[in-house]
Design a protein around this motif. Structure first.
Motif, PDB file in Angstrom:
ATOM      1  N   PHE A   1       0.934  -1.274   0.050  1.00  0.00           N
ATOM      2  CA  PHE A   1       0.088  -0.102  -0.125  1.00  0.00           C
ATOM      3  C   PHE A   1       0.939   1.214   0.039  1.00  0.00           C
ATOM      4  O   PHE A   1       1.794   1.362   0.821  1.00  0.00           O
ATOM      5  N   VAL A   2       0.531   2.224  -0.912  1.00  0.00           N
ATOM      6  CA  VAL A   2       1.667   3.512  -0.791  1.00  0.00           C
ATOM      7  C   VAL A   2       0.333   4.600  -0.966  1.00  0.00           C
ATOM      8  O   VAL A   2      -0.877   4.217  -1.401  1.00  0.00           O
ATOM      9  N   GLY A   3       0.715   5.650  -0.645  1.00  0.00           N
ATOM     10  CA  GLY A   3      -0.248   6.910  -0.772  1.00  0.00           C
ATOM     11  C   GLY A   3       0.399   7.740   0.238  1.00  0.00           C
ATOM     12  O   GLY A   3       0.929   7.547   1.189  1.00  0.00           O
ATOM     13  N   GLN A   4      -0.315   9.087  -0.179  1.00  0.00           N
ATOM     14  CA  GLN A   4      -0.047  10.027   0.869  1.00  0.00           C
ATOM     15  C   GLN A   4      -0.445   9.787   2.200  1.00  0.00           C
ATOM     16  O   GLN A   4      -1.478   9.203   2.586  1.00  0.00           O
ATOM     17  N   SER A   5       0.253  10.480   3.216  1.00  0.00           N
ATOM     18  CA  SER A   5      -0.234  10.363   4.639  1.00  0.00           C
ATOM     19  C   SER A   5      -1.538  10.814   4.933  1.00  0.00           C
ATOM     20  O   SER A   5      -1.866  12.015   4.399  1.00  0.00           O
ATOM     21  N   GLY A   6      -2.443  10.164   5.951  1.00  0.00           N
ATOM     22  CA  GLY A   6      -3.718  10.684   6.081  1.00  0.00           C
ATOM     23  C   GLY A   6      -4.822   9.981   5.371  1.00  0.00           C
ATOM     24  O   GLY A   6      -5.963  10.364   5.428  1.00  0.00           O
ATOM     25  N   VAL A   7      -4.490   9.221   4.197  1.00  0.00           N
ATOM     26  CA  VAL A   7      -5.439   8.733   3.204  1.00  0.00           C
ATOM     27  C   VAL A   7      -6.133   7.422   4.103  1.00  0.00           C
ATOM     28  O   VAL A   7      -7.149   6.887   3.359  1.00  0.00           O
ATOM     29  N   GLY A   8      -5.556   6.858   5.021  1.00  0.00           N
ATOM     30  CA  GLY A   8      -6.202   5.696   5.692  1.00  0.00           C
ATOM     31  C   GLY A   8      -5.690   4.379   5.494  1.00  0.00           C
ATOM     32  O   GLY A   8      -6.084   3.534   5.580  1.00  0.00           O
ATOM     33  N   LYS A   9      -4.356   4.609   5.131  1.00  0.00           N
ATOM     34  CA  LYS A   9      -3.545   3.268   4.797  1.00  0.00           C
ATOM     35  C   LYS A   9      -3.261   2.406   5.895  1.00  0.00           C
ATOM     36  O   LYS A   9      -3.867   1.125   6.095  1.00  0.00           O
ATOM     37  N   SER A  10      -3.058   2.869   7.150  1.00  0.00           N
ATOM     38  CA  SER A  10      -2.971   2.034   8.445  1.00  0.00           C
ATOM     39  C   SER A  10      -4.342   1.523   8.732  1.00  0.00           C
ATOM     40  O   SER A  10      -4.641   0.301   9.192  1.00  0.00           O
ATOM     41  N   SER A  11      -5.505   2.303   8.806  1.00  0.00           N
ATOM     42  CA  SER A  11      -6.790   1.990   9.126  1.00  0.00           C
ATOM     43  C   SER A  11      -7.288   0.855   8.361  1.00  0.00           C
ATOM     44  O   SER A  11      -7.906  -0.314   8.560  1.00  0.00           O
ATOM     45  N   LEU A  12      -6.947   0.928   6.873  1.00  0.00           N
ATOM     46  CA  LEU A  12      -7.130  -0.276   6.005  1.00  0.00           C
ATOM     47  C   LEU A  12      -6.628  -1.711   6.483  1.00  0.00           C
ATOM     48  O   LEU A  12      -7.090  -2.638   6.341  1.00  0.00           O
ATOM     49  N   ILE A  13      -5.403  -1.224   6.652  1.00  0.00           N
ATOM     50  CA  ILE A  13      -4.462  -2.463   6.736  1.00  0.00           C
ATOM     51  C   ILE A  13      -4.953  -3.123   8.256  1.00  0.00           C
ATOM     52  O   ILE A  13      -4.920  -4.413   8.285  1.00  0.00           O
ATOM     53  N   ASN A  14      -5.228  -2.297   9.275  1.00  0.00           N
ATOM     54  CA  ASN A  14      -5.755  -3.052  10.306  1.00  0.00           C
ATOM     55  C   ASN A  14      -7.173  -3.841  10.231  1.00  0.00           C
ATOM     56  O   ASN A  14      -7.384  -4.594  10.652  1.00  0.00           O
ATOM     57  N   MET A  15      -8.067  -3.231   9.164  1.00  0.00           N
ATOM     58  CA  MET A  15      -9.166  -4.042   8.871  1.00  0.00           C
ATOM     59  C   MET A  15      -8.870  -5.110   8.301  1.00  0.00           C
ATOM     60  O   MET A  15      -9.412  -6.442   8.234  1.00  0.00           O
ATOM     61  N   LEU A  16      -7.831  -5.275   7.319  1.00  0.00           N
ATOM     62  CA  LEU A  16      -7.529  -6.457   6.304  1.00  0.00           C
ATOM     63  C   LEU A  16      -6.639  -7.556   7.293  1.00  0.00           C
ATOM     64  O   LEU A  16      -6.513  -8.556   6.987  1.00  0.00           O
ATOM     65  N   LEU A  17      -6.033  -6.802   8.414  1.00  0.00           N
ATOM     66  CA  LEU A  17      -5.241  -7.818   9.117  1.00  0.00           C
ATOM     67  C   LEU A  17      -5.789  -7.751  10.597  1.00  0.00           C
ATOM     68  O   LEU A  17      -4.800  -7.131  11.355  1.00  0.00           O
ATOM     69  N   PRO A  18      -6.627  -8.442  10.800  1.00  0.00           N
ATOM     70  CA  PRO A  18      -7.269  -8.225  12.305  1.00  0.00           C
ATOM     71  C   PRO A  18      -6.183  -9.241  13.192  1.00  0.00           C
ATOM     72  O   PRO A  18      -5.775 -10.091  12.853  1.00  0.00           O
ATOM     73  N   GLY A  19      -5.630  -8.434  14.253  1.00  0.00           N
ATOM     74  CA  GLY A  19      -4.844  -9.117  15.323  1.00  0.00           C
ATOM     75  C   GLY A  19      -3.354  -8.594  15.211  1.00  0.00           C
ATOM     76  O   GLY A  19      -2.551  -8.915  15.942  1.00  0.00           O
ATOM     77  N   VAL A  20      -3.095  -7.762  14.026  1.00  0.00           N
ATOM     78  CA  VAL A  20      -1.634  -7.563  14.003  1.00  0.00           C
ATOM     79  C   VAL A  20      -1.808  -5.951  14.194  1.00  0.00           C
ATOM     80  O   VAL A  20      -0.700  -5.271  13.998  1.00  0.00           O
ATOM     81  N   ASP A  21      -2.618  -5.471  14.547  1.00  0.00           N
ATOM     82  CA  ASP A  21      -2.934  -3.953  14.982  1.00  0.00           C
ATOM     83  C   ASP A  21      -1.675  -3.306  15.487  1.00  0.00           C
ATOM     84  O   ASP A  21      -1.076  -2.391  15.119  1.00  0.00           O
ATOM     85  N   LEU A  22      -1.069  -4.068  16.561  1.00  0.00           N
ATOM     86  CA  LEU A  22       0.177  -3.620  17.276  1.00  0.00           C
ATOM     87  C   LEU A  22       1.139  -3.253  16.373  1.00  0.00           C
ATOM     88  O   LEU A  22       1.751  -2.077  16.375  1.00  0.00           O
ATOM     89  N   LYS A  23       1.313  -4.195  15.239  1.00  0.00           N
ATOM     90  CA  LYS A  23       2.650  -4.268  14.762  1.00  0.00           C
ATOM     91  C   LYS A  23       2.376  -2.944  13.377  1.00  0.00           C
ATOM     92  O   LYS A  23       3.240  -2.110  13.532  1.00  0.00           O
ATOM     93  N   VAL A  24       1.171  -2.708  13.088  1.00  0.00           N
ATOM     94  CA  VAL A  24       0.961  -1.895  12.062  1.00  0.00           C
ATOM     95  C   VAL A  24       1.004  -0.302  12.767  1.00  0.00           C
ATOM     96  O   VAL A  24       1.639   0.608  12.257  1.00  0.00           O
ATOM     97  N   GLY A  25       0.457  -0.384  14.087  1.00  0.00           N
ATOM     98  CA  GLY A  25       0.579   0.843  14.739  1.00  0.00           C
ATOM     99  C   GLY A  25       1.877   1.171  15.003  1.00  0.00           C
ATOM    100  O   GLY A  25       2.203   2.445  14.712  1.00  0.00           O
TER     101      GLY A  25
END
Ligand code: GDP
Ligand code: ZN
Length: 342
Positions: A214-238
């Motif tokens: 996933f690429v894109g400017q900051s604030g577009v919601g990459k982390s939020s999307l990844i958290n939805m796609l990868l439940p349980g690895v929140d911490l690492k993405v965070g």
């Protein structure tokens, strides 16, 4: 902080430490090769590089009873650089495994290292998901920059509009207009909202059985999307995003994650910053697929597509086959690269 000049003695010490390090490293390499020649290692098997740490890698076993388990491995010398996403042949050892061969890569994601040399940071990527959002307002030129970078790396881009929950009567028209331009060029365009979860199942379906970044400017919601796609690895993405915000550790190793519904994600702050690096102005046209296909038809072989007669590109812009926005975007990118070089 002002740069301090090192004394001769300090320089000598630094050099000595470096030499000692290099000597230790080659001794270690020799012992890995020696270990390889002994019979202490298990049979050759397939694996996938999940993460890379200097002189060791985490390899996920691809076959047998241990499939899916992760083993820290050393690398046989002369393998060249291994990166996350590489498919390898490895052998189990007593304390750690040893990677003995690297399989050919389908694609490579390159990034400049601190010395300005382009180096692979991830391998075998199928999709670059260019994430944009209803807010912050997407700039077509930024999308085009990501598209050029994707086209030049030979990796298929997917444009993903996030935050569709923020679409209103007022902003919908402008957003649709931008997206339609890319649909007309046969780029895959998806829409989703990590908040309302709209469109997530189509996104999951698209990413199934493929490796994506996933690429894109900051604030577009990459982390939020990844958290939805990868439940349980929140911490690492965070953690990843927290590190980026501090502006540190942008070279943190890329890591491969499995989506529970199939497909993989390779992520790191450095990968999210993927961009147009070390590109020559005359390469830009290769990144605009509708320009690339026409550019050979100009009257003059060395046409600069500026004031020359019989310029196929300018004619195509005039008769509307090439969109004015894309043409301006192309000019803009070429100019900005030329400016950077001067
Ligand atoms: P990143 O910088 O691209 O990783 O973006 P983040 O995931 O940190 O999100 C940036 C902001 O957008 C945060 O305040 C999120 O809560 C918000 N956000 C993310 N996805 C959505 C969405 O689908 N809808 C709305 N309304 N806000 C979102
Ligand atoms: Zn021309």
């Amino acid at each position: 902080m002002a740069k301090r000049k090192l004394t001769r003695r300090q320089n000598w010490r630094i050099q000595k430490i470096q030499e000692e390090r290099a000597a230790r490293a080659s001794k270690k390499d020799a012992s890995i090769d020696q270990q390889l020649d002994s019979s202490d290692l298990g049979p050759e098997q397939h694996g996938l590089i999940i993460s890379h740490f200097g002189r060791t890698v985490d390899v996920e076993a691809s076959d047998g009873d241990i499939q899916g388990e992760i083993f820290r491995c050393h690398m046989r010398t002369n393998l060249g650089q291994l990166v996350t996403g590489d498919r390898v042949i490895w052998r189990m050892g007593k304390e750690s495994g040893v990677v003995v061969a690297k399989q050919e890569r389908t694609t490579e994601l390159l990034r400049p290292n601190p010395y300005g040399e382009m180096k692979p940071v991830a391998a075998n990527i199928d999709f670059i998901v260019i994430t944009i959002a209803v807010e912050p307002t997407p700039f077509a030129n930024l999308i085009d920059r990501y598209l050029v970078a994707s086209e030049l790396s030979g990796i298929e881009p997917v444009i993903l509009l996030n935050k569709t929950d923020l679409l209103t009567e007022k902003n919908r028209k402008a957003v649709d207009e931008i997206l339609q331009r890319y649909r007309d060029l046969d780029y895959q365009v998806l829409e989703a909202s990590s908040s309302s979860e709209q469109g997530l199942s189509q996104l999951k379906e698209k990413l199934k059985n493929r490796i994506s970044v996933f690429v894109g400017q900051s604030g577009v919601g990459k982390s939020s999307l990844i958290n939805m796609l990868l439940p349980g690895v929140d911490l690492k993405v965070g953690e990843l995003s927290a590190q980026t915000k501090k502006g540190k550790h942008t070279t943190t190793t890329a890591r491969l994650f499995h989506f529970p519904d199939g497909g993989d994600l390779i992520d790191s702050p450095g990968i999210r910053e993927f961009g147009l690096w070390h590109i020559e102005p005359d390469q830009v046209i290769e990144g605009f697929k509708e320009l690339r296909s026409v550019s050979g038809m100009c009257q003059f072989r060395d046409c600069k597509h500026e004031k020359e007669p019989g310029c196929a590109l300018k004619n195509a812009v005039e008769d509307g086959t090439i969109s004015t926005q894309r043409w301006n975007s192309y000019k803009h990118i070429v100019c900005s690269i030329e400016e950077q070089q001067n």
